[in-house]
Motif scaffolding. Structure first.
Motif, PDB file in Angstrom:
ATOM      1  N   PHE A 153       0.824  -1.209   0.000  1.00 43.60           N
ATOM      2  CA  PHE A 153       0.000   0.000   0.000  1.00 43.60           C
ATOM      3  C   PHE A 153       0.861   1.264   0.000  1.00 43.60           C
ATOM      4  O   PHE A 153       0.501   2.271  -0.625  1.00 43.60           O
ATOM      5  CB  PHE A 153      -0.956   0.005   1.199  1.00 43.60           C
ATOM      6  CG  PHE A 153      -2.177  -0.838   0.990  1.00 43.60           C
ATOM      7  CD1 PHE A 153      -3.196  -0.407   0.149  1.00 43.60           C
ATOM      8  CD2 PHE A 153      -2.315  -2.068   1.611  1.00 43.60           C
ATOM      9  CE1 PHE A 153      -4.321  -1.179  -0.070  1.00 43.60           C
ATOM     10  CE2 PHE A 153      -3.439  -2.856   1.399  1.00 43.60           C
ATOM     11  CZ  PHE A 153      -4.446  -2.410   0.562  1.00 43.60           C
ATOM     12  N   LEU A 154       2.008   1.220   0.690  1.00 44.40           N
ATOM     13  CA  LEU A 154       2.906   2.372   0.702  1.00 44.40           C
ATOM     14  C   LEU A 154       3.451   2.650  -0.696  1.00 44.40           C
ATOM     15  O   LEU A 154       3.341   3.774  -1.211  1.00 44.40           O
ATOM     16  CB  LEU A 154       4.062   2.118   1.678  1.00 44.40           C
ATOM     17  CG  LEU A 154       5.179   3.164   1.679  1.00 44.40           C
ATOM     18  CD1 LEU A 154       4.664   4.487   2.233  1.00 44.40           C
ATOM     19  CD2 LEU A 154       6.382   2.681   2.483  1.00 44.40           C
ATOM     20  N   ILE A 155       4.031   1.624  -1.314  1.00 43.75           N
ATOM     21  CA  ILE A 155       4.636   1.803  -2.636  1.00 43.75           C
ATOM     22  C   ILE A 155       3.563   2.019  -3.703  1.00 43.75           C
ATOM     23  O   ILE A 155       3.685   2.906  -4.564  1.00 43.75           O
ATOM     24  CB  ILE A 155       5.514   0.590  -2.998  1.00 43.75           C
ATOM     25  CG1 ILE A 155       6.657   0.434  -1.987  1.00 43.75           C
ATOM     26  CG2 ILE A 155       6.074   0.736  -4.409  1.00 43.75           C
ATOM     27  CD1 ILE A 155       7.571   1.622  -1.886  1.00 43.75           C
ATOM     28  N   GLY A 156       2.497   1.213  -3.655  1.00 46.76           N
ATOM     29  CA  GLY A 156       1.411   1.365  -4.626  1.00 46.76           C
ATOM     30  C   GLY A 156       0.755   2.729  -4.537  1.00 46.76           C
ATOM     31  O   GLY A 156       0.424   3.342  -5.565  1.00 46.76           O
ATOM     32  N   GLY A 157       0.562   3.223  -3.316  1.00 44.10           N
ATOM     33  CA  GLY A 157      -0.031   4.552  -3.144  1.00 44.10           C
ATOM     34  C   GLY A 157       0.867   5.649  -3.685  1.00 44.10           C
ATOM     35  O   GLY A 157       0.389   6.601  -4.322  1.00 44.10           O
TER      36      GLY A 157
END
Length: 295
Positions: free
Chosen positions: A156-160
Protein backbone atom coordinates in the motif's frame (compact mmCIF):
# COMPACT_ATOMS: atom_id res chain seq x y z
CA UNK A 1 9.57 -41.17 19.27
CA UNK A 2 5.89 -40.51 18.64
CA UNK A 3 5.60 -38.87 22.07
CA UNK A 4 8.55 -36.59 21.33
CA UNK A 5 7.04 -35.59 17.96
CA UNK A 6 3.64 -34.94 19.56
CA UNK A 7 5.21 -32.88 22.35
CA UNK A 8 7.04 -30.72 19.83
CA UNK A 9 3.88 -30.18 17.76
CA UNK A 10 1.82 -29.39 20.87
CA UNK A 11 4.31 -26.60 21.65
CA UNK A 12 3.85 -25.11 18.16
CA UNK A 13 7.13 -26.40 16.76
CA UNK A 14 7.63 -27.88 13.31
CA UNK A 15 8.74 -31.46 13.96
CA UNK A 16 11.10 -33.22 11.55
CA UNK A 17 11.82 -36.91 12.12
CA UNK A 18 14.64 -38.87 10.48
CA UNK A 19 14.55 -42.64 10.43
CA UNK A 20 15.22 -45.80 8.46
CA UNK A 21 13.56 -48.73 10.19
CA UNK A 22 10.08 -50.24 10.27
CA UNK A 23 9.69 -49.12 13.89
CA UNK A 24 10.30 -45.48 12.81
CA UNK A 25 7.36 -45.44 10.40
CA UNK A 26 4.64 -44.26 12.89
CA UNK A 27 6.78 -41.31 14.06
CA UNK A 28 7.80 -40.49 10.49
CA UNK A 29 4.14 -40.32 9.50
CA UNK A 30 3.17 -38.28 12.57
CA UNK A 31 5.92 -35.66 12.07
CA UNK A 32 5.34 -32.55 9.99
CA UNK A 33 8.25 -33.68 7.82
CA UNK A 34 9.21 -37.33 7.86
CA UNK A 35 12.69 -37.97 6.40
CA UNK A 36 13.67 -41.50 5.38
CA UNK A 37 17.06 -42.85 4.34
CA UNK A 38 17.16 -43.65 0.64
CA UNK A 39 20.01 -46.17 0.77
CA UNK A 40 19.67 -47.94 4.11
CA UNK A 41 16.01 -47.18 4.82
CA UNK A 42 13.26 -49.77 4.59
CA UNK A 43 10.42 -49.56 2.10
CA UNK A 44 7.99 -48.97 4.98
CA UNK A 45 9.93 -45.96 6.29
CA UNK A 46 10.19 -44.46 2.80
CA UNK A 47 6.45 -44.87 2.19
CA UNK A 48 5.65 -43.15 5.51
CA UNK A 49 7.92 -40.16 4.84
CA UNK A 50 7.49 -36.90 2.99
CA UNK A 51 11.18 -36.69 2.07
CA UNK A 52 13.69 -39.39 1.09
CA UNK A 53 17.43 -38.75 1.31
CA UNK A 54 18.92 -40.50 -1.70
CA UNK A 55 22.47 -40.11 -0.34
CA UNK A 56 21.68 -40.65 3.41
CA UNK A 57 23.58 -37.44 4.13
CA UNK A 58 22.28 -35.05 6.80
CA UNK A 59 23.84 -32.11 4.90
CA UNK A 60 21.31 -32.75 2.12
CA UNK A 61 18.53 -31.78 4.55
CA UNK A 62 20.25 -28.47 5.23
CA UNK A 63 20.65 -27.93 1.49
CA UNK A 64 16.96 -28.69 0.91
CA UNK A 65 15.91 -26.22 3.63
CA UNK A 66 18.15 -23.54 2.13
CA UNK A 67 16.76 -24.16 -1.37
CA UNK A 68 13.20 -24.12 -0.06
CA UNK A 69 13.73 -20.83 1.74
CA UNK A 70 15.22 -19.32 -1.42
CA UNK A 71 12.23 -20.43 -3.51
CA UNK A 72 9.78 -19.08 -0.91
CA UNK A 73 11.65 -15.75 -0.81
CA UNK A 74 11.47 -15.41 -4.58
CA UNK A 75 7.75 -16.19 -4.58
CA UNK A 76 7.26 -13.33 -2.10
CA UNK A 77 9.43 -10.98 -4.20
CA UNK A 78 7.48 -11.88 -7.34
CA UNK A 79 4.16 -11.40 -5.52
CA UNK A 80 5.17 -8.03 -4.06
CA UNK A 81 6.38 -6.77 -7.44
CA UNK A 82 3.13 -7.68 -9.21
CA UNK A 83 0.74 -6.50 -6.48
CA UNK A 84 2.50 -3.19 -5.83
CA UNK A 85 2.59 -2.61 -9.61
CA UNK A 86 -0.94 -3.70 -10.49
CA UNK A 87 -2.67 -1.88 -7.63
CA UNK A 88 -1.76 1.60 -8.99
CA UNK A 89 -3.06 0.68 -12.44
CA UNK A 90 -6.51 0.11 -10.94
CA UNK A 91 -6.36 3.10 -8.57
CA UNK A 92 -5.19 5.54 -11.25
CA UNK A 93 -8.22 4.78 -13.45
CA UNK A 94 -10.62 4.65 -10.47
CA UNK A 95 -9.48 7.97 -8.98
CA UNK A 96 -9.42 9.71 -12.37
CA UNK A 97 -13.04 8.69 -13.02
CA UNK A 98 -14.02 9.62 -9.45
CA UNK A 99 -12.70 13.19 -9.72
CA UNK A 100 -13.89 13.71 -13.28
CA UNK A 101 -10.59 13.55 -15.17
CA UNK A 102 -10.17 12.18 -18.66
CA UNK A 103 -8.56 8.72 -18.40
CA UNK A 104 -4.77 9.04 -17.88
CA UNK A 105 -4.11 5.73 -19.66
CA UNK A 106 -5.77 3.99 -22.60
CA UNK A 107 -6.49 0.27 -22.76
CA UNK A 108 -3.60 -0.71 -25.04
CA UNK A 109 -1.12 1.09 -22.76
CA UNK A 110 -2.37 -0.84 -19.73
CA UNK A 111 -2.13 -4.08 -21.69
CA UNK A 112 1.44 -3.25 -22.71
CA UNK A 113 2.42 -2.49 -19.10
CA UNK A 114 0.96 -5.78 -17.87
CA UNK A 115 2.54 -7.90 -20.58
CA UNK A 116 5.98 -6.29 -20.81
CA UNK A 117 6.82 -3.91 -17.96
CA UNK A 118 5.28 -6.12 -15.27
CA UNK A 119 5.86 -9.52 -16.80
CA UNK A 120 9.50 -9.72 -17.89
CA UNK A 121 11.20 -8.19 -14.80
CA UNK A 122 8.85 -10.02 -12.43
CA UNK A 123 9.76 -13.35 -14.04
CA UNK A 124 13.45 -12.50 -13.59
CA UNK A 125 12.83 -12.11 -9.84
CA UNK A 126 12.11 -15.85 -9.82
CA UNK A 127 15.83 -16.54 -10.29
CA UNK A 128 17.06 -13.95 -7.80
CA UNK A 129 20.11 -15.35 -5.89
CA UNK A 130 19.60 -16.35 -2.27
CA UNK A 131 20.38 -13.72 0.34
CA UNK A 132 23.39 -14.32 2.58
CA UNK A 133 21.46 -14.47 5.86
CA UNK A 134 18.85 -16.92 4.60
CA UNK A 135 19.89 -19.72 7.00
CA UNK A 136 20.23 -17.38 9.99
CA UNK A 137 16.56 -16.46 10.03
CA UNK A 138 14.00 -17.88 12.41
CA UNK A 139 11.67 -20.47 10.84
CA UNK A 140 8.41 -18.98 9.64
CA UNK A 141 5.14 -20.04 11.22
CA UNK A 142 3.29 -22.87 9.51
CA UNK A 143 0.10 -20.81 9.18
CA UNK A 144 1.91 -17.72 7.85
CA UNK A 145 0.56 -16.41 4.56
CA UNK A 146 2.75 -15.53 1.58
CA UNK A 147 1.22 -12.04 1.71
CA UNK A 148 1.53 -11.11 5.38
CA UNK A 149 0.77 -7.88 7.26
CA UNK A 150 4.19 -6.31 6.66
CA UNK A 151 4.02 -7.03 2.94
CA UNK A 152 0.54 -5.50 2.74
CA UNK A 153 1.81 -2.33 4.44
CA UNK A 154 4.68 -2.13 1.94
CA UNK A 155 2.36 -2.82 -1.01
CA UNK A 156 0.00 0.00 0.00
CA UNK A 157 2.91 2.37 0.70
CA UNK A 158 4.64 1.80 -2.64
CA UNK A 159 1.41 1.36 -4.63
CA UNK A 160 -0.03 4.55 -3.14
CA UNK A 161 3.12 6.52 -3.96
CA UNK A 162 3.11 5.26 -7.57
CA UNK A 163 -0.58 6.17 -7.90
CA UNK A 164 -0.10 9.72 -6.57
CA UNK A 165 3.07 10.23 -8.61
CA UNK A 166 1.50 9.09 -11.90
CA UNK A 167 -1.70 11.10 -11.44
CA UNK A 168 0.35 14.12 -10.38
CA UNK A 169 2.47 13.93 -13.52
CA UNK A 170 -0.67 13.57 -15.67
CA UNK A 171 -2.30 16.66 -14.16
CA UNK A 172 0.99 18.59 -14.41
CA UNK A 173 1.28 17.66 -18.10
CA UNK A 174 -2.25 18.92 -18.79
CA UNK A 175 -1.72 22.16 -16.89
CA UNK A 176 1.61 22.78 -18.62
CA UNK A 177 -0.33 22.85 -21.90
CA UNK A 178 -2.87 25.42 -20.65
CA UNK A 179 -5.53 23.15 -19.16
CA UNK A 180 -7.55 24.29 -16.16
CA UNK A 181 -9.80 22.24 -13.91
CA UNK A 182 -13.17 21.48 -15.48
CA UNK A 183 -12.04 22.21 -19.03
CA UNK A 184 -13.12 19.44 -21.45
CA UNK A 185 -10.24 17.59 -23.09
CA UNK A 186 -10.76 16.19 -26.61
CA UNK A 187 -9.18 12.74 -26.79
CA UNK A 188 -7.51 13.55 -30.12
CA UNK A 189 -5.98 16.85 -29.00
CA UNK A 190 -2.18 17.28 -28.72
CA UNK A 191 -2.69 18.26 -25.07
CA UNK A 192 -4.32 14.94 -24.21
CA UNK A 193 -1.87 12.83 -26.23
CA UNK A 194 1.05 14.55 -24.51
CA UNK A 195 -0.50 14.04 -21.06
CA UNK A 196 -1.22 10.32 -21.51
CA UNK A 197 2.27 9.80 -22.93
CA UNK A 198 3.67 11.39 -19.75
CA UNK A 199 1.49 9.22 -17.46
CA UNK A 200 2.20 6.08 -19.52
CA UNK A 201 5.97 6.57 -19.39
CA UNK A 202 5.88 7.59 -15.72
CA UNK A 203 4.04 4.43 -14.73
CA UNK A 204 6.39 2.25 -16.79
CA UNK A 205 9.50 3.64 -15.10
CA UNK A 206 7.87 3.61 -11.66
CA UNK A 207 7.34 -0.13 -12.07
CA UNK A 208 10.83 -0.76 -13.45
CA UNK A 209 12.44 1.02 -10.49
CA UNK A 210 10.09 -0.82 -8.14
CA UNK A 211 11.33 -4.13 -9.58
CA UNK A 212 14.74 -3.23 -8.14
CA UNK A 213 13.06 -2.59 -4.77
CA UNK A 214 11.49 -6.05 -4.96
CA UNK A 215 14.84 -7.86 -4.93
CA UNK A 216 14.91 -7.90 -1.12
CA UNK A 217 12.49 -7.34 1.74
CA UNK A 218 15.22 -5.98 4.05
CA UNK A 219 18.17 -4.82 1.98
CA UNK A 220 17.99 -1.54 0.09
CA UNK A 221 18.79 -1.14 -3.59
CA UNK A 222 22.00 0.68 -2.64
CA UNK A 223 23.30 -2.17 -0.47
CA UNK A 224 22.85 -4.88 -3.12
CA UNK A 225 24.96 -5.81 -6.12
CA UNK A 226 22.94 -4.66 -9.13
CA UNK A 227 24.53 -7.27 -11.41
CA UNK A 228 24.13 -10.30 -9.13
CA UNK A 229 20.99 -11.14 -11.12
CA UNK A 230 21.90 -10.56 -14.80
CA UNK A 231 18.48 -11.84 -15.90
CA UNK A 232 16.80 -8.98 -14.05
CA UNK A 233 19.19 -6.40 -15.48
CA UNK A 234 18.54 -7.80 -18.95
CA UNK A 235 14.76 -7.81 -18.43
CA UNK A 236 14.74 -4.18 -17.25
CA UNK A 237 16.95 -3.03 -20.14
CA UNK A 238 14.80 -4.95 -22.63
CA UNK A 239 11.65 -3.34 -21.19
CA UNK A 240 13.23 0.11 -21.57
CA UNK A 241 14.23 -0.60 -25.18
CA UNK A 242 10.75 -1.94 -26.01
CA UNK A 243 9.12 1.11 -24.46
CA UNK A 244 11.36 3.43 -26.45
CA UNK A 245 10.39 1.44 -29.55
CA UNK A 246 6.74 2.11 -28.77
CA UNK A 247 7.44 5.80 -28.15
CA UNK A 248 9.50 6.49 -31.25
CA UNK A 249 8.78 3.57 -33.59
CA UNK A 250 6.04 2.70 -36.08
CA UNK A 251 3.65 1.70 -33.25
CA UNK A 252 3.59 5.25 -31.92
CA UNK A 253 0.12 6.00 -33.26
CA UNK A 254 -1.27 2.67 -32.08
CA UNK A 255 -0.20 3.44 -28.50
CA UNK A 256 -1.26 7.10 -28.88
CA UNK A 257 2.20 8.24 -27.83
CA UNK A 258 4.05 11.41 -28.80
CA UNK A 259 7.80 12.19 -28.57
CA UNK A 260 8.97 13.71 -25.28
CA UNK A 261 11.64 16.34 -24.77
CA UNK A 262 14.85 15.85 -22.76
CA UNK A 263 13.35 18.00 -20.00
CA UNK A 264 10.31 15.69 -19.89
CA UNK A 265 12.56 12.63 -19.61
CA UNK A 266 14.66 14.17 -16.84
CA UNK A 267 11.53 15.04 -14.88
CA UNK A 268 10.05 11.55 -15.34
CA UNK A 269 13.26 9.80 -14.29
CA UNK A 270 13.64 12.09 -11.27
CA UNK A 271 10.06 11.53 -10.09
CA UNK A 272 10.03 7.77 -10.70
CA UNK A 273 13.39 7.23 -8.97
CA UNK A 274 11.78 8.58 -5.81
CA UNK A 275 10.01 5.21 -5.39
CA UNK A 276 13.45 3.75 -4.63
CA UNK A 277 14.01 6.41 -1.96
CA UNK A 278 10.59 5.76 -0.39
CA UNK A 279 11.26 2.02 -0.21
CA UNK A 280 14.76 2.65 1.16
CA UNK A 281 13.36 4.90 3.91
CA UNK A 282 10.78 2.22 4.80
CA UNK A 283 13.43 -0.53 5.00
CA UNK A 284 15.72 1.67 7.11
CA UNK A 285 12.84 2.38 9.50
CA UNK A 286 12.07 -1.35 9.79
CA UNK A 287 15.76 -2.11 10.43
CA UNK A 288 15.77 0.47 13.22
CA UNK A 289 12.61 -1.04 14.75
CA UNK A 290 14.09 -4.57 14.64
CA UNK A 291 17.32 -3.32 16.21
CA UNK A 292 15.39 -1.48 18.93
CA UNK A 293 13.29 -4.54 19.77
CA UNK A 294 16.42 -6.72 20.25
CA UNK A 295 18.28 -4.27 22.50
Amino acid sequence: KIRIVEALKNNNHIAAMKGDGVNDAPALKEADIGIAMGKTGTDVSREASKMVLTDDNFASIVGAVEEGRGIYDNIRKFTFSLLSGNMPEVLIIFIAVLIGLQLPLVAIQLLWINLVTDGLPALALGVEPQEKDIMKRQPRRKEESVVDRLMMIRIFLIGGFITIGTLGMYVWALMSKGWSWGMPIPTDSPMYLYAITISFTTLVFFELFNTLNSRSEKQTVFSMNLFSNPYLVGAVLLSVVLHLGVMYGPLQEVFRAVPLSIADWLLILGVTFMVVMVDTAYKKMMQWKRHSSTT
